[in-house]
Design an enzyme around this catalytic site. Structure first.
Site, mmCIF file in Angstrom:
data_model
loop_
_atom_site.group_PDB
_atom_site.id
_atom_site.type_symbol
_atom_site.label_atom_id
_atom_site.label_comp_id
_atom_site.label_asym_id
_atom_site.label_seq_id
_atom_site.Cartn_x
_atom_site.Cartn_y
_atom_site.Cartn_z
ATOM 1 N N GLY A 1 -44.971 -3.451 -13.123
ATOM 2 C CA GLY A 1 -44.747 -3.165 -11.722
ATOM 3 C C GLY A 1 -45.853 -2.322 -11.119
ATOM 4 O O GLY A 1 -46.935 -2.162 -11.700
ATOM 5 N N HIS A 2 -45.559 -1.775 -9.936
ATOM 6 C CA HIS A 2 -46.543 -0.962 -9.219
ATOM 7 C C HIS A 2 -45.799 0.095 -8.415
ATOM 8 O O HIS A 2 -44.728 -0.162 -7.853
ATOM 9 C CB HIS A 2 -47.379 -1.840 -8.270
ATOM 10 C CG HIS A 2 -48.464 -1.096 -7.565
ATOM 11 N ND1 HIS A 2 -49.567 -0.585 -8.231
ATOM 12 C CD2 HIS A 2 -48.628 -0.773 -6.258
ATOM 13 C CE1 HIS A 2 -50.358 0.017 -7.355
ATOM 14 N NE2 HIS A 2 -49.803 -0.079 -6.152
ATOM 15 N N LYS B 1 -35.390 -4.696 7.540
ATOM 16 C CA LYS B 1 -36.159 -5.931 7.510
ATOM 17 C C LYS B 1 -36.754 -6.248 8.885
ATOM 18 O O LYS B 1 -36.090 -6.096 9.914
ATOM 19 C CB LYS B 1 -35.230 -7.070 7.068
ATOM 20 C CG LYS B 1 -35.911 -8.335 6.609
ATOM 21 C CD LYS B 1 -34.882 -9.269 5.967
ATOM 22 C CE LYS B 1 -35.520 -10.534 5.429
ATOM 23 N NZ LYS B 1 -34.517 -11.395 4.781
ATOM 24 N N ASP C 1 -38.782 -8.583 -2.918
ATOM 25 C CA ASP C 1 -37.895 -7.911 -1.970
ATOM 26 C C ASP C 1 -37.794 -6.436 -2.316
ATOM 27 O O ASP C 1 -37.605 -6.086 -3.482
ATOM 28 C CB ASP C 1 -36.502 -8.540 -2.004
ATOM 29 C CG ASP C 1 -35.827 -8.498 -0.632
ATOM 30 O OD1 ASP C 1 -35.903 -7.436 0.018
ATOM 31 O OD2 ASP C 1 -35.235 -9.510 -0.223
ATOM 32 N N ASP D 1 -29.058 -17.335 0.660
ATOM 33 C CA ASP D 1 -28.267 -16.108 0.551
ATOM 34 C C ASP D 1 -28.293 -15.395 1.904
ATOM 35 O O ASP D 1 -29.254 -15.479 2.662
ATOM 36 C CB ASP D 1 -28.728 -15.203 -0.597
ATOM 37 C CG ASP D 1 -30.161 -14.725 -0.461
ATOM 38 O OD1 ASP D 1 -30.956 -15.362 0.248
ATOM 39 O OD2 ASP D 1 -30.498 -13.699 -1.085
ATOM 40 N N ASP E 1 -32.498 -14.128 -4.312
ATOM 41 C CA ASP E 1 -33.336 -15.211 -3.797
ATOM 42 C C ASP E 1 -33.560 -16.295 -4.849
ATOM 43 O O ASP E 1 -33.656 -17.481 -4.515
ATOM 44 C CB ASP E 1 -34.691 -14.661 -3.345
ATOM 45 C CG ASP E 1 -34.610 -13.879 -2.048
ATOM 46 O OD1 ASP E 1 -33.621 -14.055 -1.316
ATOM 47 O OD2 ASP E 1 -35.525 -13.089 -1.778
ATOM 48 N N CYS F 1 -31.415 -3.852 3.786
ATOM 49 C CA CYS F 1 -31.956 -4.978 4.549
ATOM 50 C C CYS F 1 -31.942 -4.738 6.041
ATOM 51 O O CYS F 1 -32.496 -5.523 6.805
ATOM 52 C CB CYS F 1 -31.189 -6.252 4.203
ATOM 53 S SG CYS F 1 -31.634 -6.938 2.590
ATOM 54 N N ASP G 1 -37.797 -20.329 3.731
ATOM 55 C CA ASP G 1 -36.797 -20.393 2.661
ATOM 56 C C ASP G 1 -36.752 -19.070 1.919
ATOM 57 O O ASP G 1 -37.476 -18.125 2.240
ATOM 58 C CB ASP G 1 -37.108 -21.554 1.708
ATOM 59 C CG ASP G 1 -35.849 -22.228 1.175
ATOM 60 O OD1 ASP G 1 -34.874 -21.496 0.898
ATOM 61 O OD2 ASP G 1 -35.841 -23.457 1.046
ATOM 62 N N ASP G 2 -35.891 -18.995 0.887
ATOM 63 C CA ASP G 2 -35.650 -17.729 0.213
ATOM 64 C C ASP G 2 -36.739 -17.346 -0.785
ATOM 65 O O ASP G 2 -36.894 -16.169 -1.114
ATOM 66 C CB ASP G 2 -34.295 -17.790 -0.513
ATOM 67 C CG ASP G 2 -33.145 -17.930 0.477
ATOM 68 O OD1 ASP G 2 -33.005 -17.038 1.329
ATOM 69 O OD2 ASP G 2 -32.422 -18.934 0.415
#
Length: 352
Positions: A136-137, A19, A66, A224, A89, A16, A48-49
């Site tokens: 997914g990707h 970020k 994320d 969080d 989250d 993170c 918000d999360d």
């Protein structure tokens, strides 16, 4: 499975700490049109999360995404941490995760065994959360990155947000602080294997148990603590709730060695981004040590849950969370919500 790959050597920023700063994000979204769909209960305008969309009166879906560069050298461990961070989250909103989609970028020459171990680590955490990986990707990139898009469900009446704290609430936090500092020290080979095992153990721990324990109590708000650090997320909580927050520096539990490393200047770049974003609204008492203040600006990868709980329920919730160790790594009563009187939104005191 053992691998020769040292993932953190392939990334400039870790976890993170990569970020984009909260201040930069606000500028990037400034002036964007906002949907008027009444069923969109939480969108990007709330900071918000996760996003929340109501399907019917008793059911809403909660969506988050994320991903980040490696914060651990071991691919399996990195996969677990990234997944736990993304799932967090959903827990911060009071919801239950049901599906997850992988998001991955890897160098073309990265060993396939290492790629598989990242995915295996993520799949293990999703399964532990009681959810399912549904696809997914992936793309090729010079720097590896991994994470999840997660969907959860909740009764809208039970939704937790980060802008609904009430004056008089007590603030409880559920993981030790200093993850970014300690992982930076590990990347610089200044900390040892004991510290590595400890901080990685904290990061791979899901916030599921803490979230489930809190459900019977009068928790008015929750978030969080991740990339914007304790002070950045506390500021968002205070601003959104039109209140002020008082934090007690001596109430925090710091990971071993973190304050010493911070005093030496071993700090991730995210500390400085978070300080630039929040410092105008944060008043730190002069007798709070600089190392402590720096760590409160430290980006936390897969950090804990910050609960704003009714004062009448705070003791009982604190005891319940403490009884759940090690599934809840730490329980700290770090402050309280006060009326906003026009000064700084967040104040950090040295003592109680």
């Amino acid at each position: 499975m053992e691998t020769e790959v040292k993932l953190t050597k392939l990334a400039e920023c870790a976890g993170c700490g990569a970020k984009v700063g909260a201040g930069e994000l606000a500028q990037l979204f400034e002036g964007f049109p906002q949907t008027r769909d009444p069923n969109l209960l939480v969108g990007f305008d709330h900071a918000d999360d996760a996003a929340v969309y109501r399907l019917r009166d008793d059911l809403a879906i909660v969506q988050t995404l994320d991903f980040f560069p490696p914060i651990a050298d071991d691919p399996f461990t990195f996969g677990q941490i990234a997944a736990a961070n993304a799932l967090s989250d959903i827990y911060a909103m009071g919801a239950t995760p049901i599906t997850a989609l992988n998001i991955m970028a890897v160098p073309e020459d990265m060993p396939k065994d290492a790629v598989r171990e990242i995915l295996r680590g993520g799949a293990l955490k999703v399964a532990e959360a009681g959810a399912s990986v549904a696809g997914g990707h992936s793309i090729y990139d010079d720097e590896p990155k991994y994470g999840l898009s997660v969907t959860g469900v909740i009764d809208p009446a039970k939704l937790l947000r980060n802008d609904t704290a009430r004056v008089g609430d007590v603030l409880l936090y559920t993981k030790p602080v200093g993850i970014g500092v300690l992982t930076t020290a590990l990347k610089g080979e200044l900390a040892g294997e004991d510290e590595r095992a400890l901080v990685e153990g904290v990061m791979v721990t899901l916030n599921r148990t803490a979230a489930e324990i809190a459900r019977p109590y009068r928790v008015h708000a929750c978030t969080d603590i991740t990339g914007f650090a304790v002070l950045g997320h506390a500021l968002e909580l205070a601003q959104g709730s039109d209140a002020a927050i008082v934090l007690h520096a001596d109430a925090f539990e710091f990971l071993p060695g973190v304050l010493d490393f911070a005093a030496m200047g071993i700090l991730p770049a995210g500390v400085y981004r978070n300080r630039r974003f929040a410092e105008a609204e944060v008043d730190i008492d002069a007798d709070v040590p600089l190392a402590v203040a720096d760590v409160l600006f430290d980006p936390q990868t897969s950090g804990g849950l910050l609960f704003a709980v009714d004062a009448a329920d705070a003791d009982a919730l604190e005891r319940a969370l403490a009884a759940a160790t090690p599934a809840v790594p730490a329980v700290q009563r770090i402050g309280e919500v006060r009326p906003y009187e026009g000064a700084a939104r967040v104040r950090v005191r040295h003592g109680r």
